[in-house]
Design an enzyme around this catalytic site. Structure first.
Site, PDB file in Angstrom:
ATOM      1  N   TYR A 217       0.817  -1.224   0.000  1.00  0.00           N
ATOM      2  CA  TYR A 217       0.000   0.000   0.000  1.00  0.00           C
ATOM      3  C   TYR A 217       0.846   1.268   0.000  1.00  0.00           C
ATOM      4  O   TYR A 217       2.041   1.222   0.211  1.00  0.00           O
ATOM      5  CB  TYR A 217      -1.077  -0.008   1.075  1.00  0.00           C
ATOM      6  CG  TYR A 217      -0.759  -0.106   2.544  1.00  0.00           C
ATOM      7  CD1 TYR A 217       0.506   0.086   3.066  1.00  0.00           C
ATOM      8  CD2 TYR A 217      -1.797  -0.369   3.440  1.00  0.00           C
ATOM      9  CE1 TYR A 217       0.728   0.017   4.438  1.00  0.00           C
ATOM     10  CE2 TYR A 217      -1.581  -0.453   4.815  1.00  0.00           C
ATOM     11  CZ  TYR A 217      -0.310  -0.251   5.299  1.00  0.00           C
ATOM     12  OH  TYR A 217      -0.090  -0.317   6.635  1.00  0.00           O
ATOM     13  N   GLU A 218       0.199   2.366  -0.292  1.00  0.00           N
ATOM     14  CA  GLU A 218       0.898   3.651  -0.480  1.00  0.00           C
ATOM     15  C   GLU A 218       1.953   3.558  -1.587  1.00  0.00           C
ATOM     16  O   GLU A 218       2.973   4.241  -1.537  1.00  0.00           O
ATOM     17  CB  GLU A 218       1.565   4.132   0.820  1.00  0.00           C
ATOM     18  CG  GLU A 218       0.698   4.126   2.053  1.00  0.00           C
ATOM     19  CD  GLU A 218      -0.618   4.870   1.873  1.00  0.00           C
ATOM     20  OE1 GLU A 218      -0.693   5.716   0.977  1.00  0.00           O
ATOM     21  OE2 GLU A 218      -1.572   4.589   2.615  1.00  0.00           O
ATOM     22  N   GLY A 219       1.683   2.745  -2.579  1.00  0.00           N
ATOM     23  CA  GLY A 219       2.632   2.553  -3.686  1.00  0.00           C
ATOM     24  C   GLY A 219       3.545   1.376  -3.400  1.00  0.00           C
ATOM     25  O   GLY A 219       4.309   1.412  -2.445  1.00  0.00           O
TER      26      GLY A 219
ATOM     27  N   GLN B  71       7.577   2.707  -5.919  1.00  0.00           N
ATOM     28  CA  GLN B  71       8.548   3.582  -5.239  1.00  0.00           C
ATOM     29  C   GLN B  71       9.863   3.620  -6.019  1.00  0.00           C
ATOM     30  O   GLN B  71      10.509   4.666  -6.135  1.00  0.00           O
ATOM     31  CB  GLN B  71       8.842   3.085  -3.810  1.00  0.00           C
ATOM     32  CG  GLN B  71       7.635   2.927  -2.909  1.00  0.00           C
ATOM     33  CD  GLN B  71       6.893   4.223  -2.650  1.00  0.00           C
ATOM     34  OE1 GLN B  71       7.491   5.298  -2.628  1.00  0.00           O
ATOM     35  NE2 GLN B  71       5.587   4.129  -2.484  1.00  0.00           N
TER      36      GLN B  71
END
Lengths: 599, 599
Positions: free
Chosen positions: B440-442, B447
């Site tokens: 999650y969050e990329g 990233q």
């Protein structure tokens, strides 16, 4: 969860084209009736069973788990029925001796069926899987009476077996187990003690469960030289009541586990349970090694299974899921985004899984072939040589394939993104189920010590040399083959380095025996990557030969060559760091007192 | 599960001795009242809360999960009460603006408290954790009216926030989301669409939940440039009824997940729900980046937390569990076997966890310090520079610390052997809970592309140079310090290599943009290992200085130096393989057509 599809073409490639099963079995006395047609028939029947019966039960087993009610264990919906079918199809008896109802087919065939079963549904596969080890142990160490009593029903699958080694304080270190065996007047023994982590320890799928139990005789020497091996049959079978009349044991609880929920992992409390000695007194651990080696190869299969199933799941998703455009321009301009298989990072994960699955398959089947030769090779020399190679490669296959299986499972989740974390897609179950494979049957660290300490250094490198010579011969035979140079040159270098780092560690270990422990895990990874490189080079050679012969399966063979290339370019360089790390030796690990790790 | 113990001494070392929090805050205009005594008081209060309130609920949350009944969500036993206490202790408002009831303390302090909360109980910590991002987004992009309406209750913790980005077909690629926002006559918008993976999407801990939602306005451009950001308040609060009278949304289901069971991950169906535009039309993704960057640092904390908690568990077990004798002779001859901390492989795993936990702590706190300077630094130049470093280091911290956190969690299980697989010991929960952090969050792969593509190559290396210059300055300043040479020499080499491989990839990318994607993940790992090496070298220097000054905490500072040495000898060499692999470029990834991955 994607439906499991048995990779029959690849299995046939390994069995028939790489390992030349029919040729090998014809030239030694292994199963002379093992023709290619027969093998393929078995593979297809097993594929059908695994795809259509076992695979659909895989998520059911994870979700439902086993239920335990006062010692009565109920397996998940459908498990029992599938087991009946498995028996009817004759799979349990495949590679057992004909004398007790077995079909005496080679391990090489048996292992390929184990692979399909395990990939379709590992938790289910453990029920019959543990019986193989019990059969092997009895075949090798049981008295005639014991063989006659237990083997027919174990071989047919009507009974199943277990392996009761671990106690709550003793796992890796079996030398400190406390279970006792006291002689009864009738020649049997009263076994007492609590055993934990007993896979398939109690269930409703078979008529009887035969426990193979480690315990100590009164006055036995301390440590591993004071352990004996016993058969403790369950009492639920009518047939067994006469033998087990005073037998007492209770399944006291279930373990709550990270994965393999469909398999009943039990704590069994033996309380004066009636048991029968197998093999000589105090030599139980030696007898158990037969069981453990079989189980270690079986566990290597679990690693391969994780690579295969996570690859199948990730590949299907990567072709289907749309996200972003390729950096080099749209590849599916008619869609709102490109399928994620266009992205290099996704391809890298898929190819990593593929190279571990197919390379692992080659390694596991090779081991099974050596196991066949150990058991039924024609000459003593042939059998001894095969036994050496098998001994060397078993810890490598067990630890390296389970670790790479875990890595593949991780990639499976990663390819799915956030959806990989969600149970219904099945990818996270693979991570949880396969995590145990790096722990049971000896952890990765224990395998590493077995490899470097016992197999390599204790034989002064002789066992390793047997294998590096095989690689060297392959290198020599292909050194003038221009098409093979991209594989042969790095393989030759890695093979030479294998000897060099062994020498280096051996020298250091003479100063400080802890150098062995400090180097072992990196050494194991190094050995695993090089072993798979050798097999990938061999597979590339077979594929190139088929292409040169004008095979019509151009895409299949090209895929082999390009996957070998991927392995050599993107995976094999991992050895570099392992060599660098192990060259720094033991010192950085021992500067800190145990009391100063945290403040 | 071992009781969590906040590593206060180490946290103080990083805050006060490495980062000199008080000094930095005094020299810029960040929280002039942030004295060391005040910081330590907060740390101790938070430690007490986390150790005694949150840690005991960690396994409860995993076991019970949240229950969902027709849209009504009940959190696990004790979660709600702990949240009330958290509010009473004033933790939610710590680093928020004073204007809306915040305490305006630096992020550097806030992050250390987030670390303790997250390590004690990550699932619980996500409820207040997501509010931080909502607060930041409103502080930066909300109108005065919106700030006045929402911030006081979000800051005090009476309300919580969420982040509604993902749709079932769109996660990494937000450009293809389909949720719509149609203007209402009163200036508000009717939001419709299904959002998935909404952490803390519905629960019983707060009076109101404020959803921050991405949706498209009618006629908005396709892709990421046609997305706007909206506030959709929940209707359950009386206070909000006037604002949300026609608001409609339903939590339609729960996701069944691998881990973080204590957090309610919801699917929310917005059906003409009343929402309010934040920021300019079609610039929603830009506004959301504020939220996402905060969330990415928060997720980096999850990685650090996994390293810390698995280290604590494994260390306690390794000192206690007995198995086998040390290869260099018995170390506890009075016991039946040695504690496993004597074995090199176990020490290697513990030190790996320790070096990731303490190194990760330094990195995360450093990021928080840069975030403080970005927000409140005195000069524009100072703020701009800090923003560059923060932009560069955020994807590194997010991906590298979550991947190393997963690795640490794996070691935690491995140190426990078979017991690691059993739920009651708590080690397998860490593996499951932290697995989401790499997604999650990329994802890690996203990233990696952000780092190499956007941050490094798109700035022609300028952003990277800002950071490598900092390392270079450190190297220059210590090049004559004999005691530091073991760190300075390899750090200087790695720092130079960072520039070299960047150049190499940049050149290749001019020929084929897919080279960026092919190199990105290995580049990210390389960057992570070097960044941590820099921080370990700095920590070793601080420790050596303290020892030279005659500190009485000799064991503590010696442990820092020896852990730094471990990191440089046993961990940093991993860069070697990453460099070798990325130097082989994109070709091996694209030889296989998508159709030929399997047969």
């Amino acid at each position: 969860m994607p439906q499991y599809k048995a990779p029959l073409r690849d299995m046939q490639f390994v069995l028939h084209e790489l390992l030349m099963l029919e040729h090998i079995t014809r030239n030694s006395c292994i199963s002379r009736h093992c023709k290619r047609e027969l093998v393929d028939q078995y593979l297809e029947a097993a594929a059908d069973f695994c795809e259509n019966e076992l695979s659909p039960l895989n998520q059911v087993g994870d979700r439902e788990g086993c239920t335990w009610n006062d010692g009565v264990v109920t397996t998940p919906t459908g498990f029992k029925e599938a087991y009946q079918k498995y028996i009817e199809l004759g799979f349990p008896s495949l590679s057992a001796d004909e004398e007790f109802g077995g079909q005496a087919l080679p391990n090489s065939l048996g292992i390929s069926i184990s692979e399909m079963v395990g990939t379709a549904n590992w938790s289910w596969g453990m029920y019959p899987g543990l019986s193989h080890g019990a059969v092997r142990t009895l075949e090798h160490h049981g008295s005639d009476e014991q063989k006659n009593t237990y083997l027919p029903n174990l071989v047919s699958g009507v009974w199943t077996g277990t392996m009761c080694l671990t106690e709550s304080h003793a796992g890796s270190d079996l030398g400190i187990i406390r279970s006792k065996a006291e002689p009864n007047a009738d020649g049997s023994y009263a076994i007492s003690g609590e055993k934990i982590f007993i896979s398939a320890g109690e269930h409703d799928m078979a008529e009887n469960i035969i426990h193979i139990v480690l315990a100590r005789l009164p006055g036995a020497p301390k440590g591993t030289k004071g352990i004996s091996l016993f058969i403790v049959p369950n009492s639920t079978s009518m047939l067994m009541v006469q033998l087990a009349s005073v037998m007492q044991y209770v399944v006291v609880q279930f373990e709550h586990k990270m994965g393999i929920h469909g398999n009943a992992t039990c704590v069994i409390n033996f309380d004066q349970a009636k048991g029968y000695l197998i093999g000589p007194e105090n030599r139980g651990l030696n007898c158990m090694f037969t069981f453990m080696n079989t189980a270690r190869i079986g566990t290597a299969v679990q690693g391969l299974s994780a690579s295969e199933s996570s690859f199948q799941g990730a590949l299907a998703y990567a072709k289907d899921r749309l996200a972003m455009r390729s950096l080099s321009g749209p590849k599916a301009p008619e869609k709102e985004a490109d399928p994620i298989i266009v992205h290099p990072a996704v391809r890298n994960m898929l190819l990593t899984q593929k190279s571990f699955a197919e390379g692992g398959r080659a390694l596991v089947y090779l081991l099974a072939q050596y196991a066949d030769i150990v058991e039924k090779g024609e000459t003593e020399e042939e059998r001894k040589f095969a036994d050496n190679i098998l001994s060397l490669l078993t810890p490598i296959a067990k630890a390296f394939l389970t670790e790479t299986g875990s890595e593949s499972a991780k990639h499976g989740v990663q390819v799915f993104g956030g959806h990989g974390f969600i149970s219904e897609h099945g990818m996270e179950q693979i991570v949880r189920d396969t995590r145990i494979a790096c722990l049971y049957e000896g952890t990765t660290e224990i395998q590493a010590l077995d490899l470097l300490g016992r197999k390599v250094l204790q034989t002064q490198g002789a066992m390793l040399k047997d294998f590096t010579k095989i690689i060297h011969k392959f290198v020599e035979a292909n050194k003038d083959n221009a098409a093979m140079q991209e594989f042969i040159a790095p393989l030759a270098a890695a093979n030479k380095e294998w000897g060099d780092i062994t020498m280096q560690i051996g020298m250091r270990a003479m100063q400080n025996p802890d150098e062995v422990g400090a180097a072992a895990v990196d050494y194991l990874y190094f050995s695993g990557y090089v072993t798979l490189a050798y097999l990938w080079a061999r597979m590339a050679l077979v594929a190139q030969e088929k292409l040169a012969e004008g095979s019509t399966e151009v895409d299949f063979y090209n895929a082999k060559v390009t996957t070998a290339r991927f392995y050599f370019k993107k995976i094999l360089p991992r050895v570099r760091s392992h060599v660098d790390v192990l060259s720094t030796g033991v010192a950085p690990l021992f500067e800190l007192d145990a009391e100063h790790f945290a403040f």
